[in-house]
Design an enzyme around this catalytic site. Sequence first.
Site, mmCIF file in Angstrom:
data_model
loop_
_atom_site.group_PDB
_atom_site.id
_atom_site.type_symbol
_atom_site.label_atom_id
_atom_site.label_comp_id
_atom_site.label_asym_id
_atom_site.label_seq_id
_atom_site.Cartn_x
_atom_site.Cartn_y
_atom_site.Cartn_z
ATOM 1 N N CYS A 1 -0.333 3.961 2.561
ATOM 2 C CA CYS A 1 -0.260 4.062 3.457
ATOM 3 C C CYS A 1 0.789 4.808 4.042
ATOM 4 C CB CYS A 1 -0.598 3.075 4.220
ATOM 5 S SG CYS A 1 -2.289 1.738 3.110
ATOM 6 N N ASP A 2 2.145 4.030 3.370
ATOM 7 C CA ASP A 2 3.304 3.806 3.796
ATOM 8 C C ASP A 2 4.259 4.427 2.802
ATOM 9 O OD1 ASP A 2 2.115 1.999 5.351
ATOM 10 O OD2 ASP A 2 3.344 0.105 4.368
ATOM 11 N N CYS B 1 0.829 -1.165 -0.214
ATOM 12 C CA CYS B 1 -0.340 -0.303 0.093
ATOM 13 C C CYS B 1 0.781 1.036 0.320
ATOM 14 C CB CYS B 1 -0.599 0.051 1.180
ATOM 15 S SG CYS B 1 -2.036 1.542 1.296
#
Length: 348
Positions: free
Chosen positions: A171-172, A168
């Site tokens: 997300c990261d 992701c």
Amino acid sequence: MPEKVVIIGSGPAGWTAAIYASRAALEPLVFEGAVTEQNRLDGTLPLGQLALTTEVENFPGFPAGNLESYLDDSLDKDRRLAMAPHEKEGVSGPELMELMRQQAINFGTRVVTDDIVDVNFDGRPFQLTASSGETVEAHTVIIATGARANYLGLPSEEAYKNRGVSACAVCDGALPRFRNQPLIVVGGGDSAVEEADYLSKFASRVYMIHRRDELRASKIMAQRAMDNEKIEIVWNHTLVEVLGNDEKGVTGVRLQSTVDEAQQTQDASGVFLAIGHTPNTNFLKGKLEMNEKGYLVWTTPARTFTSVEGVFAAGDVADDYYRQAVTAAGTGCMAALDAERYLGAQGI
Ligand code: NAP
């Protein structure tokens, strides 16, 4: 008293089912998933895959425009404050999901922040068990647990999850370890291009590793990859090992050509997988009919019926073909209407 409708899952299918079921006075109970480290690693946190994306440009009704004040008005203050600042025009995935959740709650939907880990569909009412141990009885169940990102299954990939390996980018990707460093994206579909494009904002260079000599991505997305000077597509290669050490985490990858025996290494501080999805149906094995990939099967065309009468399936958990937010929402609506008619026919 058994619940009339229990909805498992909290993506667009789950919330749309909840909006329709609550407006039909069925007082639905939604299990939106648990907030755990394992769910974070698996990509199965509440609000589903849309909560892991950025801009949503193709959900009807949300053209570009400033939604700031609408979001402020529509959402609970606490949840609004917990969201990332609104940086652009149009709606983002997390915002869209929060709005759907709130819309369901406005009509009386009740929400439990936990996973259902076991089901018993043998008798009536059905019995569901949450990870807390709580059990719930239900006359109908709508499964809307969606799907999650796949990994390659390499031991080295597992070893560096959370230390440079991710599925992701949104997300990261903004983590310090990825800034101004070369990064790897594996895959050749729309997701891979989307991830590579997003990561190119932070990375010094993004290498897209694709096992063939042609992208699977749609034309418009493929063009986006070609036009981005920071993205380099490494054709005809697979990733066979994630390289790294305890101190730094991921430091590179080993690639294998798919046309000859040659191998090569590439330095990188991060590896992002974008190689398709697996439905979240583990807890339903042996309980409902599934296809060979584990997706739930609709037993009647254009109805959300599963192999157990009174259990319905909506969204990506029963769809490995369209997989769009709007189609998931559409089948969520269908599942709620199917549940309402089923309850009516039973006199419940
Ligand atoms: P996908 O279209 O199934 O693509 C998966 C990619 O991963 C393919 O290129 C595949 O290679 C590769 N792959 C699969 N297993 C692999 C393995 N073991 N090793 C190496 N490569 C592997 O999945 P997706 O990109 O997640 O897209 C899913 C759906 O969501 C599609 O319908 C897509 O259009 C949609 N979507 C749309 C957008 C958008 O429009 N903005 C964004 C994201 C997703 P092959 O090509 O060789 O099979």
